[in-house]
Design a protein around this motif. Structure first.
Motif, PDB file in Angstrom:
ATOM      1  N   ALA A  97      -2.854  13.449   2.129  1.00 15.01           N
ATOM      2  CA  ALA A  97      -4.221  13.138   1.711  1.00 15.01           C
ATOM      3  C   ALA A  97      -4.346  11.752   1.096  1.00 15.01           C
ATOM      4  O   ALA A  97      -5.458  11.253   0.918  1.00 15.01           O
ATOM      5  CB  ALA A  97      -4.708  14.191   0.709  1.00 15.01           C
ATOM      6  N   PHE A  98      -3.194  11.123   0.776  1.00 16.05           N
ATOM      7  CA  PHE A  98      -3.218   9.777   0.191  1.00 16.05           C
ATOM      8  C   PHE A  98      -2.524   8.766   1.106  1.00 16.05           C
ATOM      9  O   PHE A  98      -2.024   7.744   0.643  1.00 16.05           O
ATOM     10  CB  PHE A  98      -2.556   9.795  -1.191  1.00 16.05           C
ATOM     11  CG  PHE A  98      -3.301  10.622  -2.198  1.00 16.05           C
ATOM     12  CD1 PHE A  98      -4.317  10.073  -2.965  1.00 16.05           C
ATOM     13  CD2 PHE A  98      -3.016  11.969  -2.367  1.00 16.05           C
ATOM     14  CE1 PHE A  98      -5.019  10.837  -3.890  1.00 16.05           C
ATOM     15  CE2 PHE A  98      -3.719  12.748  -3.293  1.00 16.05           C
ATOM     16  CZ  PHE A  98      -4.720  12.176  -4.050  1.00 16.05           C
ATOM     17  N   ASN A  99      -2.509   9.049   2.399  1.00 17.03           N
ATOM     18  CA  ASN A  99      -1.847   8.182   3.364  1.00 17.03           C
ATOM     19  C   ASN A  99      -2.292   6.733   3.190  1.00 17.03           C
ATOM     20  O   ASN A  99      -3.493   6.422   3.220  1.00 17.03           O
ATOM     21  CB  ASN A  99      -2.175   8.654   4.784  1.00 17.03           C
ATOM     22  CG  ASN A  99      -1.517   7.801   5.842  1.00 17.03           C
ATOM     23  OD1 ASN A  99      -2.057   6.783   6.255  1.00 17.03           O
ATOM     24  ND2 ASN A  99      -0.347   8.210   6.289  1.00 17.03           N
ATOM     25  N   LYS A 100      -1.313   5.845   3.007  1.00 16.48           N
ATOM     26  CA  LYS A 100      -1.643   4.454   2.650  1.00 16.48           C
ATOM     27  C   LYS A 100      -2.374   3.727   3.772  1.00 16.48           C
ATOM     28  O   LYS A 100      -3.345   2.989   3.517  1.00 16.48           O
ATOM     29  CB  LYS A 100      -0.369   3.690   2.284  1.00 16.48           C
ATOM     30  CG  LYS A 100      -0.662   2.277   1.762  1.00 16.48           C
ATOM     31  CD  LYS A 100       0.594   1.541   1.362  1.00 16.48           C
ATOM     32  CE  LYS A 100       0.252   0.202   0.715  1.00 16.48           C
ATOM     33  NZ  LYS A 100      -0.642  -0.632   1.553  1.00 16.48           N
ATOM     34  N   ASP A 101      -1.941   3.911   5.007  1.00 13.91           N
ATOM     35  CA  ASP A 101      -2.603   3.211   6.108  1.00 13.91           C
ATOM     36  C   ASP A 101      -4.066   3.632   6.231  1.00 13.91           C
ATOM     37  O   ASP A 101      -4.958   2.795   6.413  1.00 13.91           O
ATOM     38  CB  ASP A 101      -1.866   3.471   7.422  1.00 13.91           C
ATOM     39  CG  ASP A 101      -0.517   2.770   7.479  1.00 13.91           C
ATOM     40  OD1 ASP A 101      -0.314   1.818   6.701  1.00 13.91           O
ATOM     41  OD2 ASP A 101       0.334   3.183   8.296  1.00 13.91           O
TER      42      ASP A 101
END
Length: 691
Positions: A640-644
């Motif tokens: 849910a916090f995927n950087k891309d």
């Protein structure tokens, strides 16, 4: 120096602000300062506009569009303070100024966007736009200005301009009076609970909040329920006194509709008629056609298709829910037929029976301070933001808080103000606004953004506790705040939330999803007395119950959206019977008898206290199609916090303002446009059994 010059020189709204971070010097400002400051600021911009329009040099982007964007700096500053306080901390003196200024400000806007010489310069540039060597942002600014001028009547003849100007000035006055009438009704109502019998069924947190409300009203030792949503909704949910529920509910539903000086029905009739005339002057069949032409939806038919697609499953679910409530009432010997004031009461019992979950169990784990921290932590993990609370800064009310916001490198982003508690000087609801918006045209201007809520204040020494819906509201408004804080554009016209109404709710509604992430809840949903995290079993039950009562929630929202569109598709110029029209509109969609509109027409501030959401209340649902699909993009990565994904979200949505057409912006983030499938799944409306 004349006496009037001395007064203006001493006016804190007009002097340079030497306060921390350039915050408005709230404590030095009195209502008497506003009118002289407005007069001075209006005169300044009128002179600036006259100079641009009369410039003998051929129109260039710099001498026309740049100059337009730089004009009115004092007016933005004065208006930023005034209109924020008119909503969040008003009084009779401010309301008097508001009534006086509403038509004058509309007249001022008309004088700019109906200025023939000024429009010719903009139109000349627009015609030659391909050969001007503009960058993408400049091209977007020019396109938006041209659209704004045309939609404001710049191409009309002299007589039509005169009539359109009169209409917009009158609408401004009517919208101001509408809002003040609703606030007056909300402020004047108190349900005083005198005895223990009156308090039957109320949990401790609601008793404490009602005691605090009574003390604030000068009724120490009693308990008071107000028409603030954070007061009346839990009362309707918990009070076992059906007679008192009915009394409070009817007062809540009758805001703006009780006869007398605060009744809004005549105002609505006139506003609907004037809006229709305005649309016809501009070449549109109806006001809805006019308003939607400059949105993602484009047409009323597109809006109605979405509303109808969701209405059918939502109404079916609501009817199932009603049957469950009726069965619950009968199972405990309550020989009644479910009414609107019964719904929340029995729904809480059904939820307890089905999910072993009630608000009194959940609320101790949702402390306001902890949910603020959760919203900040989410912003840090997604966008690298940090929040440092300020202790000494100018306040317009003792309860407000402020934070300096910096990015991952420590560079300043802006100031965030939180104004969280209900009070009689504040209109109901929750919203985000700006005291100052981001831009780079006049220097590196950092934003000052405010979130305003109406949560119940805890008793002295006790924390303020939120419902899960309250916590979601906080995340929603903070999503709007991030849209303002992260803005990264040159031109003020494009900054922050200056996007179409049916796109502006995407950043806010999308942000709500992160509240429901298990690691956020495990860390921040902690018991206000013990500090212990929410037990896993309770967390699981909370997540399982997310779509409980979703038929009701969807129906009450959609009903308001249908009535809004129906009102503004009227082509008849005759008088409007507001009550009869509302009833007829709801009858056409088969509105369940036991549910009322989320916002009944006489207090529908979204639509009638200004022009923002007129023909646009559907926007929350339109944006929800986007937000449900957008969060699915994160879920597809397994993080849910995927950087891309977060980087793309920041680049194309949160920091981009109105740099691109909304459909283009969303496609740049997601790679395609969404369908409504993710929305129906999110609301739990894709299956038959009630959740």
């Amino acid at each position: 120096m004349t006496a009037s010059d001395a007064i203006l020189t001493a006016n804190p709204l007009l002097r340079p602000w030497t306060t921390p971070f350039g915050l408005p010097p709230f404590e030095s400002i009195t209502p008497e300062h506003y009118k002289p400051a407005f007069d001075t600021a209006l005169a300044e911009q009128q002179a600036e506009i006259a100079a641009i329009a009369a410039d003998p040099a051929p129109a260039t982007f710099a001498n026309t569009i740049d100059a337009l964007e730089k004009s009115g700096a004092s007016l933005k500053r004065v208006g930023g303070v005034f209109f924020n306080l008119a909503g969040s901390h008003t009084n009779e003196a401010i309301q008097a100024v508001e009534r006086e200024m509403a038509p004058l400000l509309a007249k001022h806007r008309n004088s700019i966007f109906m200025n023939e010489a000024l429009f010719k310069r903009v139109d000349d540039l627009y015609r030659e736009r391909e050969s001007l060597g503009l960058d993408a942002e400049q091209a977007r600014v020019l396109d938006r200005y041209h659209t704004i001028f045309v939609r404001a009547g710049a191409r009309l003849g002299a007589d039509e301009k005169k009539r359109l100007a009169a209409i917009t000035e009158r609408l401004a006055s009517l919208g101001t009076q509408f809002a003040q009438n609703v606030l007056a009704d909300e402020k004047s109502y108190r349900l005083v609970l005198d005895t223990e019998v009156d308090l039957a069924g109320l949990p401790s947190f609601l008793r404490e909040a009602a005691a605090q409300a009574a003390e604030d009203a000068g009724l120490k030792g009693k308990h008071v329920i107000t028409l603030s949503r954070s007061s009346i909704e839990p009362f309707l949910q918990f009070s076992s006194r059906r007679d008192l529920r009915e009394q409070a509910f009817k007062a809540w539903a009758a805001r703006g509709d009780a006869g007398g000086t605060t009744d809004n029905k005549a105002i609505i009739t006139e506003m609907v008629r004037l809006r229709a005339e305005r649309a016809r002057l501009l070449g549109y069949e109806t006001f809805a056609d006019f308003k939607l032409a400059d949105t993602m939806a484009k047409t009323p038919d597109a809006v109605l298709k979405l509303l109808n697609d969701v209405w059918t499953p939502a109404r079916a679910r609501a009817q199932q829910e009603r049957d469950d409530l009726q069965a619950q009432a009968q199972s405990q010997g309550d020989n009644i037929e479910i009414e609107a004031w019964d719904w929340r009461y029995y729904a809480d019992q059904v939820r307890m029976a089905r999910h072993n979950l009630d608000e009194a169990t959940i609320k101790p784990y949702f402390q306001l301070d902890r949910i603020i921290e959760a919203a900040f932590d989410t912003a840090q993990r997604l966008f690298g933001l940090n929040f440092q609370e300020l202790k000494e800064f100018p306040r317009y009310h003792p309860d407000i808080r402020a934070w300096q916001v910096t990015d991952a490198t420590g560079a300043p982003v802006g100031i965030f103000i939180g104004d969280y508690f209900a009070r009689s000087s504040k209109r109901s609801g929750a919203w985000m606004s700006a005291f100052r918006s981001q831009e780079r045209l006049s220097g590196d201007i950092r934003p000052i953004i405010v979130n305003v809520m109406n949560f119940a204040k805890g008793a002295p020494g006790e924390p303020s506790l939120l419902s899960f819906d309250d916590a979601r509201t906080l995340f929603h408004e903070f999503g709007h705040a991030l849209h303002g804080l992260l803005s990264n554009v040159t031109y003020p016209l494009l900054a922050g939330t200056s996007v179409s109404t049916d796109f502006v709710e995407l950043p806010s509604q999308l942000y709500e999803h992160w509240l429901s992430q298990a690691d956020i809840l495990r860390r921040y949903a902690t018991h206000y007395r013990t500090g212990e995290p929410m037990p896993e079993a309770l967390l699981e039950r909370l997540m399982a119950a997310r779509n409980f009562n979703q038929g009701f929630a969807t129906v009450e929202y959609l009903a308001s959206a249908f009535v809004d569109i129906d009102l503004h598709r009227r082509t008849l110029s005759g008088d409007l019977d507001v009550s009869a029209f509302e009833k007829e509109s709801l009858g056409k969609i088969g509105m369940p008898r036991e549910i009322i509109m989320r916002h009944r027409t006489p207090h529908f501030a979204h639509v009638f206290s200004g022009d923002g959401y007129s023909s646009g209340y559907y926007s929350y649902l339109w944006s929800e199609v986007l937000d449900a699909d957008a969060f699915t993009a994160f879920e597809e990565t397994g993080d849910a916090f995927n950087k891309d994904m977060a980087d793309k979200l920041k680049r194309f949505i949160y920091s981009a303002g109105n740099l691109r057409d909304p459909a283009e912006a969303y496609t740049a983030f997601r790679g395609r446009l969404p369908t409504a499938d993710a929305l129906l799944a999110k609301r739990g409306l894709t299956t038959t059994p009630a959740a």
